[in-house]
Design a protein around this motif. Structure first.
Motif, PDB file in Angstrom:
ATOM      1  N   ALA A 169       0.797  -1.218   0.000  1.00 30.94           N
ATOM      2  CA  ALA A 169       0.000   0.000   0.000  1.00 30.94           C
ATOM      3  C   ALA A 169       0.836   1.278   0.000  1.00 30.94           C
ATOM      4  O   ALA A 169       0.337   2.366  -0.262  1.00 30.94           O
ATOM      5  CB  ALA A 169      -0.929   0.001   1.216  1.00 30.94           C
ATOM      6  N   LEU A 170       2.119   1.137   0.318  1.00 26.14           N
ATOM      7  CA  LEU A 170       2.982   2.314   0.401  1.00 26.14           C
ATOM      8  C   LEU A 170       3.465   2.749  -0.978  1.00 26.14           C
ATOM      9  O   LEU A 170       3.833   1.916  -1.813  1.00 26.14           O
ATOM     10  CB  LEU A 170       4.188   2.020   1.297  1.00 26.14           C
ATOM     11  N   ASN A 171       3.472   4.049  -1.206  1.00 19.96           N
ATOM     12  CA  ASN A 171       3.963   4.606  -2.470  1.00 19.96           C
ATOM     13  C   ASN A 171       5.483   4.425  -2.541  1.00 19.96           C
ATOM     14  O   ASN A 171       6.221   4.948  -1.701  1.00 19.96           O
ATOM     15  CB  ASN A 171       3.604   6.094  -2.541  1.00 19.96           C
ATOM     16  N   PRO A 172       5.986   3.685  -3.536  1.00 19.18           N
ATOM     17  CA  PRO A 172       7.434   3.406  -3.592  1.00 19.18           C
ATOM     18  C   PRO A 172       8.291   4.642  -3.839  1.00 19.18           C
ATOM     19  O   PRO A 172       9.499   4.628  -3.590  1.00 19.18           O
ATOM     20  CB  PRO A 172       7.556   2.408  -4.755  1.00 19.18           C
ATOM     21  N   LEU A 221      11.499   6.416   8.992  1.00 17.67           N
ATOM     22  CA  LEU A 221      10.706   7.560   8.537  1.00 17.67           C
ATOM     23  C   LEU A 221      11.312   8.235   7.311  1.00 17.67           C
ATOM     24  O   LEU A 221      10.586   8.810   6.476  1.00 17.67           O
ATOM     25  CB  LEU A 221      10.557   8.586   9.669  1.00 17.67           C
ATOM     26  N   GLU A 222      12.617   8.198   7.175  1.00 11.90           N
ATOM     27  CA  GLU A 222      13.281   8.860   6.050  1.00 11.90           C
ATOM     28  C   GLU A 222      13.570   7.912   4.890  1.00 11.90           C
ATOM     29  O   GLU A 222      14.249   8.270   3.930  1.00 11.90           O
ATOM     30  CB  GLU A 222      14.592   9.497   6.527  1.00 11.90           C
ATOM     31  N   LYS A 223      13.041   6.699   4.974  1.00  9.32           N
ATOM     32  CA  LYS A 223      13.271   5.723   3.913  1.00  9.32           C
ATOM     33  C   LYS A 223      12.073   5.604   2.975  1.00  9.32           C
ATOM     34  O   LYS A 223      10.958   6.004   3.310  1.00  9.32           O
ATOM     35  CB  LYS A 223      13.583   4.346   4.522  1.00  9.32           C
ATOM     36  N   HIS A 224      12.334   5.032   1.777  1.00  9.76           N
ATOM     37  CA  HIS A 224      11.270   4.706   0.836  1.00  9.76           C
ATOM     38  C   HIS A 224      10.854   3.253   1.074  1.00  9.76           C
ATOM     39  O   HIS A 224      11.624   2.454   1.615  1.00  9.76           O
ATOM     40  CB  HIS A 224      11.738   4.886  -0.603  1.00  9.76           C
ATOM     41  N   ALA A 225       9.648   2.918   0.645  1.00  9.95           N
ATOM     42  CA  ALA A 225       9.123   1.573   0.873  1.00  9.95           C
ATOM     43  C   ALA A 225      10.030   0.491   0.293  1.00  9.95           C
ATOM     44  O   ALA A 225      10.176  -0.586   0.878  1.00  9.95           O
ATOM     45  CB  ALA A 225       7.713   1.457   0.292  1.00  9.95           C
ATOM     46  N   VAL A 226      10.652   0.773  -0.858  1.00  8.83           N
ATOM     47  CA  VAL A 226      11.491  -0.236  -1.524  1.00  8.83           C
ATOM     48  C   VAL A 226      12.745  -0.566  -0.713  1.00  8.83           C
ATOM     49  O   VAL A 226      13.398  -1.578  -0.977  1.00  8.83           O
ATOM     50  CB  VAL A 226      11.898   0.221  -2.945  1.00  8.83           C
ATOM     51  N   GLU A 227      13.071   0.260   0.265  1.00 10.86           N
ATOM     52  CA  GLU A 227      14.249   0.015   1.096  1.00 10.86           C
ATOM     53  C   GLU A 227      13.939  -0.874   2.299  1.00 10.86           C
ATOM     54  O   GLU A 227      14.843  -1.233   3.054  1.00 10.86           O
ATOM     55  CB  GLU A 227      14.825   1.347   1.592  1.00 10.86           C
ATOM     56  N   LEU A 228      12.676  -1.224   2.468  1.00 15.46           N
ATOM     57  CA  LEU A 228      12.262  -2.000   3.635  1.00 15.46           C
ATOM     58  C   LEU A 228      11.926  -3.439   3.263  1.00 15.46           C
ATOM     59  O   LEU A 228      11.451  -3.709   2.166  1.00 15.46           O
ATOM     60  CB  LEU A 228      11.026  -1.356   4.284  1.00 15.46           C
ATOM     61  N   SER A 229      12.153  -4.350   4.196  1.00 17.12           N
ATOM     62  CA  SER A 229      11.781  -5.754   3.989  1.00 17.12           C
ATOM     63  C   SER A 229      10.259  -5.874   4.086  1.00 17.12           C
ATOM     64  O   SER A 229       9.571  -4.956   4.541  1.00 17.12           O
ATOM     65  CB  SER A 229      12.428  -6.632   5.060  1.00 17.12           C
ATOM     66  N   GLY A 230       9.743  -7.036   3.693  1.00 15.68           N
ATOM     67  CA  GLY A 230       8.304  -7.256   3.747  1.00 15.68           C
ATOM     68  C   GLY A 230       7.748  -7.109   5.149  1.00 15.68           C
ATOM     69  O   GLY A 230       6.730  -6.449   5.368  1.00 15.68           O
ATOM     70  N   GLY A 231       8.419  -7.717   6.116  1.00 18.53           N
ATOM     71  CA  GLY A 231       7.970  -7.628   7.495  1.00 18.53           C
ATOM     72  C   GLY A 231       8.019  -6.208   8.036  1.00 18.53           C
ATOM     73  O   GLY A 231       7.107  -5.770   8.744  1.00 18.53           O
TER      74      GLY A 231
END
Length: 336
Positions: free
Chosen positions: A105-108, A150-160
């Motif tokens: 759901a997060l905008n990449p 907070l300063e990251k984009h969704a693509v930088e995060l793991s699924g969990g």
């Protein structure tokens, strides 16, 4: 008894297809959740769980349409409110929703903090960026999420991490009711455990007052929720305390659902798994009688002919079946 956070009475909603056909996905659902309590809703794919989750927010848009019934959130009846009023005054503050596949759901292209700013400014347009950042940082850290997210984009995060971030964003305004639709699906076991721990943490800290946890994994609810409702073909077929629903299901569908799942308990090595034969009915033309009748080994001609209402047989326990509890338990006992 605690304060009622959410009460739903005889809610009916439907989909209208592009061929102008009505699909009765939620048909006469009633439920109540008190402050500090969590309710699990279980059932196989296509039974109406996710449609019920959407319907409970009172925010309808095609192809989903409201038919009748009441949705009362902390004393406010939202079932017939204007969609704009619900978006501004209800969603996020009174009731929040975590959809299936929420991690997508997060905008990449957008930083997490920008996403949070958009959410908060719908309700509090005068808050400054610093106020929002400080608020988000404090909440994230309290829930075990590093402020650096907070300063990251969704693509930088793991699924969990994405899933936990979406949960933190959805509850940033401390809603009275949180609806979590399959929040732990598509995650590895470790991530599932962290998501469930986070949801429990939100309840313990009072950031959410009550929760609905939707899943097709009935045993999972035993460790997460206080009460469980089993849904089949748009209707609730049984409800009760979590332990009772997992270890002593009454309705033939609930019994079949548990019989098709491995529950880690003593003696489970010798238990044979069973499948529920057949398929759910077509909700464009729901059957006149019990909706489970065509798949039920105990069904009679009467089951197929007459509409069956829920019966309460103990405090907080009810089921929708033509047979009385003693008869069902006798039948189940004879099969062992």
């Amino acid at each position: 008894m605690g304060k009622t956070m959410l009460e739903v009475k005889d809610l009916k909603t439907k989909y209208i297809t592009r061929f102008r056909e009505d699909v009765y996905a939620v048909d006469g659902v009633s439920l109540k959740i008190e402050e500090g309590k969590s309710l699990g809703i279980a059932g196989e794919s296509g039974c109406g769980k996710s449609t019920l989750a959407l319907s409970l927010m009172g925010y309808y848009f095609p192809p989903l349409h409201y038919i009748s019934g009441d949705i009362v959130v902390d004393g406010k009846n939202i079932s017939k409110m204007d969609p704009d009023d619900i978006r501004r005054n209800i969603l996020g503050t009174e009731i929040a929703y975590i959809p299936q596949a929420a991690m997508n759901a997060l905008n990449p292209t957008q930083k997490i903090i920008r996403f949070i700013e958009d959410v908060i400014r719908v309700h509090e347009p005068k808050k400054t960026k610093k106020d929002i950042y400080d608020m988000a940082k404090a909440r994230f850290e309290e829930l075990g999420l590093p402020a650096s997210v907070l300063e990251k984009h969704a693509v930088e995060l793991s699924g969990g991490m994405k899933q936990r971030t979406v949960i933190a964003i959805s509850t940033i305004l401390s809603p009275k009711v949180l609806i979590a639709d399959e929040p732990s699906s598509a995650l590895d076991v470790t991530s599932q455990k962290m998501v469930i721990k986070m949801l429990k943490n939100l309840m313990e800290k009072g950031y959410i007052k009550s929760m609905i946890f939707i899943t097709h994994e009935l045993p999972l609810l035993y460790n997460v929720t206080d009460d469980i409702m089993v849904m089949y073909a748009g209707q609730i077929v049984e409800k009760g305390k979590a332990k009772e629903m997992v270890f002593d299901p009454i309705h033939p569908y609930s019994k079949g659902l548990m019989g098709s799942i491995i529950v880690p308990e003593a003696g489970s090595r010798d238990v044979k798994l069973t499948a529920i034969p057949g398929t759910p009915p077509n909700l464009k033309k729901p059957p006149a009688g019990c909706r489970f009748a065509e798949r039920c080994r105990y069904a009679t001609a009467e089951c197929r002919a007459i509409s069956i209402d829920s019966k309460e047989f103990e405090e907080g326990r009810s089921y929708r079946c033509i047979y009385d509890v003693e008869k069902l338990r006798e039948v189940y006992g004879n099969e062992k």
